[in-house]
Design a protein around this motif. Structure first.
Motif, mmCIF file in Angstrom:
data_model
loop_
_atom_site.group_PDB
_atom_site.id
_atom_site.type_symbol
_atom_site.label_atom_id
_atom_site.label_comp_id
_atom_site.label_asym_id
_atom_site.label_seq_id
_atom_site.Cartn_x
_atom_site.Cartn_y
_atom_site.Cartn_z
ATOM 1 N N VAL A 711 -5.517 5.812 11.313
ATOM 2 C CA VAL A 711 -5.029 6.687 12.387
ATOM 3 C C VAL A 711 -4.418 5.876 13.534
ATOM 4 O O VAL A 711 -4.692 4.686 13.681
ATOM 5 N N SER A 712 -3.625 6.562 14.348
ATOM 6 C CA SER A 712 -3.032 5.972 15.546
ATOM 7 C C SER A 712 -3.194 6.955 16.701
ATOM 8 O O SER A 712 -3.341 8.171 16.476
ATOM 9 N N VAL A 713 -3.140 6.442 17.920
ATOM 10 C CA VAL A 713 -3.187 7.312 19.097
ATOM 11 C C VAL A 713 -2.059 8.330 19.008
ATOM 12 O O VAL A 713 -0.917 7.987 18.711
ATOM 13 N N GLY A 714 -2.403 9.609 19.252
ATOM 14 C CA GLY A 714 -1.407 10.676 19.208
ATOM 15 C C GLY A 714 -1.340 11.409 17.891
ATOM 16 O O GLY A 714 -0.741 12.491 17.801
ATOM 17 N N ASP A 715 -1.952 10.853 16.825
ATOM 18 C CA ASP A 715 -1.935 11.532 15.525
ATOM 19 C C ASP A 715 -2.658 12.872 15.608
ATOM 20 O O ASP A 715 -3.687 12.998 16.286
ATOM 21 N N THR A 716 -2.137 13.856 14.899
ATOM 22 C CA THR A 716 -2.837 15.127 14.715
ATOM 23 C C THR A 716 -3.620 15.022 13.414
ATOM 24 O O THR A 716 -3.043 14.710 12.365
ATOM 25 N N VAL A 717 -4.925 15.247 13.477
ATOM 26 C CA VAL A 717 -5.772 15.071 12.294
ATOM 27 C C VAL A 717 -6.650 16.301 12.059
ATOM 28 O O VAL A 717 -6.966 17.042 12.989
ATOM 29 N N THR A 718 -7.007 16.492 10.798
ATOM 30 C CA THR A 718 -7.975 17.527 10.434
ATOM 31 C C THR A 718 -9.352 16.880 10.352
ATOM 32 O O THR A 718 -9.508 15.838 9.693
ATOM 33 N N VAL A 719 -10.309 17.460 11.059
ATOM 34 C CA VAL A 719 -11.666 16.906 11.069
ATOM 35 C C VAL A 719 -12.682 18.019 10.809
ATOM 36 O O VAL A 719 -12.373 19.197 10.955
ATOM 37 N N TRP A 720 -13.878 17.572 10.418
ATOM 38 C CA TRP A 720 -14.981 18.498 10.235
ATOM 39 C C TRP A 720 -16.151 18.035 11.101
ATOM 40 O O TRP A 720 -16.372 16.827 11.261
ATOM 41 N N VAL A 721 -16.875 18.985 11.668
ATOM 42 C CA VAL A 721 -18.005 18.656 12.537
ATOM 43 C C VAL A 721 -19.164 18.145 11.685
ATOM 44 O O VAL A 721 -19.549 18.783 10.704
ATOM 45 N N LEU A 722 -19.699 16.971 12.055
ATOM 46 C CA LEU A 722 -20.874 16.418 11.379
ATOM 47 C C LEU A 722 -22.153 16.810 12.100
ATOM 48 O O LEU A 722 -23.070 17.356 11.523
ATOM 49 N N GLN A 723 -22.215 16.464 13.398
ATOM 50 C CA GLN A 723 -23.382 16.825 14.192
ATOM 51 C C GLN A 723 -22.976 16.997 15.656
ATOM 52 O O GLN A 723 -21.972 16.458 16.101
ATOM 53 N N VAL A 724 -23.791 17.772 16.370
ATOM 54 C CA VAL A 724 -23.537 18.052 17.787
ATOM 55 C C VAL A 724 -24.804 17.733 18.574
ATOM 56 O O VAL A 724 -25.888 18.220 18.239
ATOM 57 N N ASP A 725 -24.676 16.901 19.604
ATOM 58 C CA ASP A 725 -25.788 16.605 20.504
ATOM 59 C C ASP A 725 -25.451 17.238 21.849
ATOM 60 O O ASP A 725 -24.767 16.648 22.679
ATOM 61 N N GLU A 726 -25.918 18.476 22.060
ATOM 62 C CA GLU A 726 -25.558 19.216 23.279
ATOM 63 C C GLU A 726 -26.120 18.536 24.525
ATOM 64 O O GLU A 726 -25.495 18.552 25.582
ATOM 65 N N LYS A 727 -27.301 17.927 24.401
ATOM 66 C CA LYS A 727 -27.939 17.283 25.556
ATOM 67 C C LYS A 727 -27.070 16.132 26.075
ATOM 68 O O LYS A 727 -26.850 15.987 27.283
ATOM 69 N N LYS A 728 -26.565 15.291 25.160
ATOM 70 C CA LYS A 728 -25.737 14.148 25.561
ATOM 71 C C LYS A 728 -24.244 14.474 25.560
ATOM 72 O O LYS A 728 -23.420 13.642 25.952
ATOM 73 N N GLY A 729 -23.885 15.680 25.112
ATOM 74 C CA GLY A 729 -22.477 16.066 25.084
ATOM 75 C C GLY A 729 -21.672 15.321 24.050
ATOM 76 O O GLY A 729 -20.471 15.103 24.216
ATOM 77 N N ARG A 730 -22.329 14.908 22.946
ATOM 78 C CA ARG A 730 -21.645 14.118 21.921
ATOM 79 C C ARG A 730 -21.394 14.937 20.659
ATOM 80 O O ARG A 730 -22.239 15.741 20.249
ATOM 81 N N VAL A 731 -20.235 14.670 20.051
ATOM 82 C CA VAL A 731 -19.878 15.356 18.813
ATOM 83 C C VAL A 731 -19.500 14.310 17.772
ATOM 84 O O VAL A 731 -18.629 13.464 18.012
ATOM 85 N N GLY A 732 -20.177 14.346 16.622
ATOM 86 C CA GLY A 732 -19.840 13.468 15.504
ATOM 87 C C GLY A 732 -18.920 14.206 14.557
ATOM 88 O O GLY A 732 -19.201 15.352 14.180
ATOM 89 N N LEU A 733 -17.805 13.568 14.175
ATOM 90 C CA LEU A 733 -16.818 14.204 13.310
ATOM 91 C C LEU A 733 -16.604 13.381 12.044
ATOM 92 O O LEU A 733 -16.946 12.205 11.991
ATOM 93 N N THR A 734 -16.027 14.012 11.046
ATOM 94 C CA THR A 734 -15.651 13.305 9.826
ATOM 95 C C THR A 734 -14.255 13.731 9.408
ATOM 96 O O THR A 734 -13.836 14.871 9.673
ATOM 97 N N MET A 735 -13.531 12.806 8.805
ATOM 98 C CA MET A 735 -12.231 13.129 8.219
ATOM 99 C C MET A 735 -12.352 13.246 6.698
ATOM 100 O O MET A 735 -11.351 13.436 6.005
ATOM 101 N N ARG A 736 -13.584 13.117 6.213
ATOM 102 C CA ARG A 736 -13.835 13.261 4.776
ATOM 103 C C ARG A 736 -14.191 14.727 4.497
ATOM 104 O O ARG A 736 -15.193 15.229 5.004
ATOM 105 N N LYS A 737 -13.384 15.368 3.726
ATOM 106 C CA LYS A 737 -13.584 16.805 3.476
ATOM 107 C C LYS A 737 -14.938 17.046 2.827
ATOM 108 O O LYS A 737 -15.273 16.406 1.819
ATOM 109 N N PRO A 738 -15.756 17.943 3.413
ATOM 110 C CA PRO A 738 -17.083 18.206 2.844
ATOM 111 C C PRO A 738 -16.990 18.640 1.384
ATOM 112 O O PRO A 738 -16.106 19.424 1.013
ATOM 113 N N GLY A 739 -17.903 18.126 0.565
ATOM 114 C CA GLY A 739 -17.933 18.505 -0.837
ATOM 115 C C GLY A 739 -16.928 17.746 -1.672
ATOM 116 O O GLY A 739 -16.830 17.969 -2.858
#
Length: 739
Positions: A711-739
């Protein structure tokens, strides 16, 4: 080493005459060609072009035949190595002169210095002859103990060490005991070992290959971002750049203690093989001297040198990452033809607003207070509605700083109420906006605005033309780097300046609208000439053709040659002035047009394009007496006059509604924009307050060496949510399609 006929023989430094200099430059060119896997001719030509004062963008674009079509990266690599190796040669001559002045230059030493391939090797060779502050060894020499050291190094198999040392006991020389005499002799031997260039080189390489960097906390109870390094170790050769810089910062902030541990016995054995040639009565004293040499004199300096090399390597890598991210950010496609409302969010001082028309002219500035602690939502809605309706705003651009979350919620709700299909909003990285707003450039541009109003203008404009706006900001303040504040700032600035220069010249500049900030990055143009261009334009009106720029004060023939091809006049008297074709090639275009029986008024027409596509470039180049690469570029420019290379990239993602952190669920598919790429992953804007992180391990089903390979800065990418830490405001993402 090449030796000229005029080069001095024996132990003298070489005579620096024209023949010697020519031989040295020839050797440098051959070395660079071998290192970069280029031909000697390419390096020689590039070196000559650079020495003549030509810029990298000009050489890359308009001297392709001469360099064999080297690109900017290859040209900059030649320029960098050329500078290093020329400095190296100058240092060699300086070192030889200094040693010769002491009367200690031997032929062997001279040849060793001249054959050195790195500055470090030259400094190692010079070390024994360098003027030192008072040391234990120099004090021992003053006491007359050098002959005793020499006797020990003779390694005799018979005789008494103590009896020999007793000969040097003297109240007058302040050597009161045999032990003191032997200690002084060992100090002299230890310093000699520590100054041996071959021993130092081996230990330096061994420390790098076999050493382990260990870190520990100065206060294990203290909470900090460096907790993973409170009891940490890793082989020196395996430490990745980002970890080196993080450890350096932790040490600098007095949180960590850092040391390199090495297999000491193996180092002792190596030195012993070099120093102790046979069994002798002196062996125990020599062994003690070599161990002292390593512990007291060699180890501390080698550790500093190895860590210095690690840091230099890590900094170079961090600068490369920043440079690549910056280039991608600068080359983001402009959003043309839209009136934009820029919003600089804040709490207490309110949101500053700036409406700019489709070419960036400021139409109105205002302030509203829709965020806490004021919460004047109805009043803010009225201001936003009036501005949107009065100026036909199509795009609201919100900075991602303080209060951006609350401002985004307010804007999304407002868009729903207005029900206007064409109205969208976007969150932009406002890094550097505050730096710009307080700068001299901003003060000159908007003398009557306060800093927040200038910031709102910058935020609006950076979506309309990212390159034109971001060049006004100090590159390192743009915020797409990794540890950019921990690296050598001069080198960072030089590298980033080269990136901005490259991007600006890649796109080209409208001579009649460009700011002095933008013009100052055009090849050959400095800040003074850029201001003179703007002043001339203000006083004399628009430029009608490129040749007029020669009338600008201080813009001489060389500057004109370098810059003119990168300056554009879209609606000038000569249609070729709207293309990247250099005026020196206009006669070639005239010949081509006569051959095709067309004229410049047909530029951009389907008929001319069709004729150009059917040409045999190689055959035609011979007929027109021009190089194939130049003709290829001319035809490409004629096929796409007025082309902006940025427009071929995907545009930004616009929103009408806000996505909340609590809306995210694992497995959810989203579209996002890459905001920053670092060694261990990429941060992606998915429309929530904080960017999500795609770790390098989640970028592909295949092995990824570095995130920039994907990837490069400015790229438009498709991602899937891995995990969400609401307390710390962090979101883990993946570009590997689930399944």
């Amino acid at each position: 080493m090449d030796k000229s006929s005029a080069e001095a023989q024996g132990g003298q430094a070489p005579v620096v005459d024209e023949a010697y200099e020519k031989a040295v430059q020839e050797r440098i060119r051959k070395q660079i060609a071998a290192e970069l896997k280029l031909s000697a001719k390419q390096v020689e030509t590039t070196a000559a072009l650079l020495d003549e004062g030509n810029t990298i963008p000009f050489i890359a674009r308009y001297r392709k035949e001469m360099t064999g079509e080297l690109d900017e990266n290859e040209l900059r690599a030649i320029e960098e190595r050329l500078g290093y190796l020329r400095n190296l040669e100058n240092r060699k001559l300086e070192v030889l002169r200094l040693i010769e002045e002491q009367g200690k230059l031997t032929e062997g030493l001279r040849d060793a210095v001249l054959a050195a391939g790195k500055l470090q090797e030259v400094e190692d060779l010079y070390r024994p002859y360098k003027q030192k502050r008072k040391t234990r060894a120099s004090a021992a020499k003053e006491k007359g103990l050098e002959p005793l050291a020499g006797w020990l190094l003779e390694q005799r198999q018979t005789g008494s060490v103590e009896e020999q040392a007793a000969r040097y006991v003297s109240e007058e020389k302040q050597v009161l005991t045999v032990e003191e005499a032997l200690q002084g002799a060992m100090d002299i031997i230890a310093e000699g070992i520590a100054d041996d260039a071959r021993i130092r080189a081996w230990i330096r390489a061994f420390t790098h290959d076999q050493g382990t960097l260990k870190t520990e906390a100065k206060d294990a109870e203290q909470e900090s971002v460096y907790e993973m390094y409170y009891a940490y170790s890793e082989p020196v050769r395996k430490l990745p750049p980002h970890r080196i810089l993080a450890i350096n910062r932790g040490e600098r902030e007095d949180v960590l203690k850092v040391a390199i541990e090495t297999p000491v016995e193996r180092i002792h054995d190596y030195i012993a093989r070099k120093v102790i040639k046979r069994e002798s009565v002196a062996k125990p004293w020599l062994q003690a001297a070599l161990e002292d040499a390593y512990k007291r004199l060699i180890a501390p300096s080698i550790e500093r040198e190895v860590r210095g090399e690690m840091t230099e390597r890590a900094e170079a890598h961090a600068i490369d990452i920043f440079a690549a991210n910056l280039r991608n950010l600068l080359l983001q496609p402009p959003v043309r033809g839209k009136v934009a409302l820029g919003v600089d969010p804040a709490y207490r001082t309110g949101c500053k607003l700036a409406v700019v028309d489709d070419i960036g002219k400021v139409l109105e500035v205002a302030v509203t207070y829709p965020t806490p602690p004021h919460n004047k939502i109805a009043e803010a809605e009225a201001v936003f509605k009036r501005l949107i309706q009065q100026y036909h705003v199509e795009l609201i651009v919100i900075g991602n700083g303080t209060a951006s979350r609350e401002t985004e919620l307010f804007v999304a709700e407002l868009i729903k109420k207005l029900g206007r299909d064409e109205l969208r909003y976007i969150i932009v990285n406002e890094a550097g906006a505050s730096v710009y707003s307080a700068s001299k450039i901003a003060q000159e541009e908007f003398p009557d605005f306060d800093v927040a109003e200038r910031s709102a203008v910058s935020i609006a404009r950076r979506i309309q033309d990212p390159l034109a706006e971001l060049v006004k900001i100090e590159p390192k303040a743009i915020g797409v780097g990794q540890y950019q504040h921990d690296v050598q700032q001069k080198r960072l600035e030089e590298s980033l300046k080269a990136v901005v220069e490259s991007a600006v010249n890649h796109v080209g500049v409208d001579l009649n609208t460009a700011s002095s900030s933008l013009l100052s990055y055009v090849a050959g143009v400095n800040a003074t000439i850029a201001k003179n261009i703007v002043k001339y334009r203000d006083e004399n009106g628009k430029f009608r053709e490129r040749s007029q720029v020669q009338k600008v004060p201080r813009l001489g023939a060389k500057t004109f040659e370098q810059c003119v091809g990168f300056l554009r006049i879209p609606d000038g008297d000569n249609l070729l002035d709207s293309t990247p074709i250099h005026p020196e090639s206009y006669p070639i275009v005239d010949k081509l047009f006569r051959l095709l029986d067309v004229n410049e008024t047909m530029l951009g027409t389907p008929e001319l394009k069709e004729r150009l596509r059917q040409l045999d470039v190689e055959q035609l180049a011979e007929q027109l007496e021009v190089g194939v690469p130049t003709l290829r570029d001319i035809i490409d420019s004629l096929l796409r006059p007025g082309r902006d290379p940025r427009e071929e990239l995907p545009g930004p993602i616009f929103h009408t509604d806000v996505l909340k952190l609590e809306d995210l669920k694992p497995g959810m598919e989203l579209q996002g924009t890459v905001r920053n790429v670092i060694d261990f992953g990429a941060f992606v804007d998915i429309g929530v307050k904080n960017d999500g992180l795609v770790h390098i391990s989640q970028m592909s089903d295949r092995y990824v060496k570095h995130p920039m390979d994907v990837v490069s800065v400015g790229d438009t990418v498709t991602v899937w949510v891995l995990q969400v830490d609401e307390k710390k405001g962090r979101v883990g993402l993946t570009m590997r399609k689930p399944g």
